[in-house]
Scaffold this motif. Structure first.
Motif, short mmCIF file in Angstrom:
data_model
loop_
_atom_site.label_atom_id
_atom_site.label_comp_id
_atom_site.label_asym_id
_atom_site.label_seq_id
_atom_site.Cartn_x
_atom_site.Cartn_y
_atom_site.Cartn_z
N ASP A 164 28.79 21.24 42.81
CA ASP A 164 28.49 22.02 41.68
C ASP A 164 27.85 21.20 40.47
O ASP A 164 27.09 21.50 39.77
N ARG A 207 30.56 28.92 35.58
CA ARG A 207 29.43 28.85 36.49
C ARG A 207 29.62 29.50 37.87
O ARG A 207 30.84 30.01 37.96
N TRP A 208 28.87 29.80 38.71
CA TRP A 208 29.01 30.76 39.90
C TRP A 208 30.26 30.44 40.60
O TRP A 208 31.20 31.37 41.00
N GLU A 215 24.43 21.17 38.84
CA GLU A 215 23.86 21.30 37.34
C GLU A 215 23.05 20.24 36.72
O GLU A 215 22.22 20.55 36.00
N ARG A 226 22.94 26.27 47.16
CA ARG A 226 22.50 25.77 45.74
C ARG A 226 21.98 24.32 45.69
O ARG A 226 21.08 23.94 44.76
#
Length: 351
Positions: A70, A116-117, A74, A344
């Motif tokens: 993650d 965030r998710w 980002e 992602r």
């Protein structure tokens, strides 16, 4: 065993899923001596999820690996929007968000990250034996660096077990992979072996994803680490010993394994045990190789979830999803969350 080269997308998914499988099976016996493992599961030890009662869980190893993803995502999102971002700051913020899931308060001096998710995934909000150095380094509120380390003497395996994602970023140089992983390791661990161990592992994944064999990738990673000004002779020594022992063709028993390579609680030992487990085993199919390697990686008196996770990451990068045993995948906790993070990463790297 000859198999078709997997796609990059398959390697990314399998690296994260394979690591989670090894982590989950190893977590069931993480703090058990080999005698206790044999008493519970038989002479062969724990070799399948169907031996476990009540399901399985992955540990902080998978949690922190996903938060590494993650942080990288980002930074790449900013870059794709044309905005320069500090990758290590993004990773620090990601790890601070992980720290909050462990019910540990960061120092008031630390920044407050925006959610965030990943932070909305309830399955990640469990405390699963997190490493003390990871907790204390992040809770300090200091953004550790090589020049200004937190936990200066710590070389726990918490840096290595979360570093596979650095090797999954396409189109960057080995130098960039190594620097990212070392700087991220410095956020929690200051000992050179912890930092260089993270670099060695991420470079290993990087070279495998690019098409190298595990042994060739390991040699390339070692050559790079050996050329750096920072030194940790114990790291190169353990990895070289894993290469030598696996080349001899005789699988070590659990007691011999930990005598030769260590129990895996520190960076160089965890990487060596995970690597040896992959190189000393085989199978007629990738899934058979995966099962055999994870059995070696977790059945010992040591840090079974971290060594299992590292072996699973390596095999996933090598074979792609073809190596993931179907019945194991059915037992894996929250595969949709792991795939969500893989997707992602792919979205910001391949479009």
């Amino acid at each position: 065993m000859s198999v078709e080269a997997p796609s990059f997308e398959s390697r990314v998914h399998a690296t994260l899923l394979g690591g989670a499988l090894g982590d989950s099976l190893g977590y069931a016996v993480e703090f058990d001596a080999i005698r206790a493992i044999r008493a519970r599961f038989g002479d062969a030890g724990l070799t399948s999820f169907n031996q476990l009662d009540g399901g399985s869980h992955f540990s902080d190893d998978t949690q922190m690996t996903l938060y590494t993803v993650d942080g990288l995502v980002e930074a790449l999102e900013w870059a794709n929007d044309g905005v320069a971002a500090d990758e290590i700051a993004c990773l620090w913020l990601a790890y601070l968000r992980w720290l909050a899931t462990q019910d540990v308060a960061a120092s008031p001096a630390a920044p407050v990250p925006q959610p965030r998710w990943i932070d909305g995934q309830e399955v990640l909000k469990h405390r699963r034996a997190p490493g003390n150095a990871c907790l204390s380094g992040l809770a300090s509120g200091e953004m550790g660096t090589a020049a200004r380390p937190v936990n200066a003497d710590s070389k726990g395996c918490g840096t290595v077990m979360r570093s596979a994602p650095f090797g999954l970023i396409p189109h960057i140089s080995p130098e960039a992979v190594a620097k990212l992983s070392m700087d991220a390791a410095s956020l929690t661990h200051g000992h050179p072996a912890a930092r260089l161990g993270a670099a060695a592992f991420s470079l290993l994944i990087h070279h495998i994803v690019a098409g190298s064999s595990v042994r060739t990738a390991t040699t390339a990673a070692l050559e790079y680490i050996d050329a750096l000004p920072a030194t940790a002779p114990e790291l190169g020594g353990r990895i070289t010993e894993a290469l030598r022992l696996s080349a001899e063709g005789t699988t070590l028993g659990p007691e011999e394994l930990t005598t030769a390579l260590g129990e895996g609680w520190v960076a160089e030992e965890a990487l060596a045990v995970g690597l040896y487990s992959v190189l000393s085993t085989s199978g007629s199919t990738p899934a058979e190789h995966f099962s055999a390697a994870i059995a070696v990686a977790i059945n010992h008196s040591g840090d079974s979830d971290s060594t299992g996770s590292i072996a699973g990451n390596i095999l996933g990068a090598l074979y792609g999803e073809e190596c993931l045993p179907a019945d194991w995948m059915e037992a894996l906790e929250a595969p949709e969350v792991i795939r969500g993070m893989a997707n992602r990463l792919l979205a910001v790297t391949t479009g």
